[in-house]
Design an enzyme around this catalytic site. Structure first.
Site, PDB file in Angstrom:
ATOM      1  N   GLU B  43     -91.102  94.943  28.512  1.00 40.11           N
ATOM      2  CA  GLU B  43     -90.988  95.157  29.963  1.00 40.11           C
ATOM      3  C   GLU B  43     -92.005  94.263  30.698  1.00 40.11           C
ATOM      4  OE1 GLU B  43     -92.766  98.690  31.337  1.00 40.11           O
ATOM      5  OE2 GLU B  43     -92.593  97.920  33.390  1.00 40.11           O
ATOM      6  N   ASP B  47     -90.364  91.643  33.250  1.00 41.06           N
ATOM      7  CA  ASP B  47     -90.716  91.743  34.663  1.00 41.06           C
ATOM      8  C   ASP B  47     -91.016  90.364  35.248  1.00 41.06           C
ATOM      9  OD1 ASP B  47     -91.690  93.202  37.063  1.00 41.06           O
ATOM     10  OD2 ASP B  47     -93.627  92.412  36.441  1.00 41.06           O
ATOM     11  N   ASP B 115     -87.456 100.228  33.988  1.00 45.72           N
ATOM     12  CA  ASP B 115     -88.281  99.664  32.916  1.00 45.72           C
ATOM     13  C   ASP B 115     -87.425  99.087  31.789  1.00 45.72           C
ATOM     14  OD1 ASP B 115     -90.567 100.393  34.243  1.00 45.72           O
ATOM     15  OD2 ASP B 115     -91.137 102.009  32.865  1.00 45.72           O
ATOM     16  N   GLU B 118     -85.752  95.854  32.635  1.00 46.30           N
ATOM     17  CA  GLU B 118     -86.672  94.721  32.505  1.00 46.30           C
ATOM     18  C   GLU B 118     -86.949  94.387  31.035  1.00 46.30           C
ATOM     19  OE1 GLU B 118     -89.205  94.786  36.655  1.00 46.30           O
ATOM     20  OE2 GLU B 118     -90.024  95.902  34.968  1.00 46.30           O
TER      21      GLU B 118
END
Lengths: 222, 222
Positions: B43, B47, B115, B118
Site C-alpha cells: 500500500e 499510494d 488500502d 492501493e
C-alpha cells in the site's frame, strides 16, 4: 532563453542534448521573472515522480514496515533534501529569477532550489519517460538513500545497544495483553532489562507495541 | 491461499495470469488475519504510484495551475475515491480478513477497501512494471478523472456565469497594488460587476489574487 551554459548543464544532467528547450526553460524559470510559464506545473509533477521512485527504491532496499518506510521517504523527498541535491549539482547558477529575487538571494533559497530540482525531474519525466528519470533520480539520490537521511535508529536497536553498552542482559519483550476485535486489536507489551527496570506500551500490532515500549524504556532509563 | 475466485479476479484485473501468487496474496491480506505479511508495504508503494500516474494524467489533460492540479489530485487519490474504485470492481469479496474483522463489516470499510486498492496497484507495479500499471490505473480511474471528482468550478468561471445569469456585464478585474520584493510579490486585485459592487483580494500572483477576489465577490453578492 536557455543560455549555452544552462544547455550544457542540462545535457550533462540527462546525458543527452535536451531536445525540448522550452520545457527545460520552464523548469528553470521562477515566477519572479514574469515569464508566461514558470516551474510550478512541472514541480507538481516532479514531486510525485520523485516520491514514487524513492518509494520503490526503499521498498526494494528495506524490509522495514510501512511506518519506517514512510518516515525515510518523507526525509528523502523533503524540500531540504531536494535543495541539498540541487546544490550538489550546481543548479543555482541556472535558475532564472527576476532581478529583485536575484538580489534577495533567491538562488540560495531552499524553497526555490528544492522546487526547481523537482521541476527538473518533472521535465525529465515528460521528455525522457519513466525509466531514464528513475535512473536520473537514483544517480542523484545515491548518497542520500545510502546514507543516514531519515534513518533514525530503530528504538529496539537503540535499546539493545544501550543494554550491551551498559553491560546489561538483552532486553526481554513479553505480551501483557491483547484486546479489541481482530481488525482493531490492541497489543500491550512490556520490555524489561534485568537489574534496570521495565516499561510498557500499547500499539496496533505486536511490532508497534514493542517499538513503543522500547522508546518508553529509553525515555525512562536511557 | 489465493482462492480460485480471487485468482480469476486478479487475472481479469491485470489481463493475464498473476505469476507471483504470494505477492498478490500479500496485497489482499489485512493485518487482522495474523498472516506474516499483510498489505501495508505494498500500500505504501501503490499510494505513490497512484499519485504519480494521476499527476501525470492531470498534467497532460489540464492547463490549470499547480494549485488546481493539486486540488484535483488530492480528491482523485483520496481513500474515499480508492474505495469507490474498489467497490466498482468488486474487490471486497477477495480481501482476506480475520474472523472478527469480517464480522465487524471490514469488507465494507472505506479504509480497508481503499488500502487494498492501493496495495493492488503496488503489486501490479512490482510484478508488471510501470507501463502496464499506468494502463491499469487509467482504465480504473477513467470515470473519476473524466468526471467531476475534485472538479470544483473555478471561482472566476462561477462569477462569470453568475453575472451572465443575472444579466449583468462581464466582471472586470484590475490590479490595485503590487508590493513586496519580486520573489515574494503580493498582488491586490479588485473585481467589479457593473451595477452590483466590487470586491478586493490579495495573493502571491495575479492569478491567485483574481481568484480570491472572485471568491470574495461571490461570498458578498452571489
Amino acid at each position: 532563453m536557455l543560455s549555452a551554459a544552462s544547455h550544457d548543464f542540462l545535457a550533462d544532467l540527462i546525458g543527452k542534448t535536451p531536445a525540448d528547450r522550452a520545457l527545460w526553460l520552464e523548469a528553470l524559470t521562477h515566477g519572479s521573472t514574469g515569464a508566461e510559464r514558470d516551474y510550478q506545473r512541472l514541480e507538481f509533477l516532479g514531486d510525485r515522480v520523485l516520491g514514487m521512485v524513492i518509494a520503490e527504491w526503499l521498498y526494494q532496499l528495506e524490509s522495514a514496515d510501512e511506518g519506517r518506510l514512510s518516515q525515510r521517504l518523507n526525509a528523502l523527498v523533503s524540500r531540504a533534501t531536494c535543495a541539498k541535491v540541487a546544490r550538489a549539482i550546481g543548479l543555482a547558477d541556472h535558475i532564472q529569477l527576476g532581478k529583485q529575487a536575484r538580489e534577495d538571494g533567491g538562488r540560495d533559497s531552499d524553497n526555490i532550489l528544492g522546487d526547481v530540482m523537482e521541476a527538473l525531474i518533472g521535465a525529465s519525466f515528460v521528455s525522457e519517460g519513466f525509466e531514464p528519470t528513475r535512473d536520473l533520480i537514483r544517480r542523484l539520490w545515491t548518497d542520500m538513500v545510502g546514507g543516514k537521511t531519515g534513518q533514525a535508529k530503530h528504538p529496539k536497536s537503540a535499546l539493545q545497544e544501550w543494554a550491551a553498552g551498559n553491560r546489561r542482559k538483552t532486553p526481554e519483550y513479553r505480551l501483557v495483553e491483547r484486546s479489541g476485535p481482530d481488525h482493531a486489536a490492541r497489543f500491550t507489551v512490556a520490555v524489561s532489562v534485568g537489574g534496570v527496570g521495565e516499561a510498557e506500551a500499547t500499539g496496533a500490532s505486536l511490532r508497534e507495541a514493542e517499538t513503543l515500549a522500547a522508546t518508553a524504556f529509553m525515555q525512562r532509563f536511557g
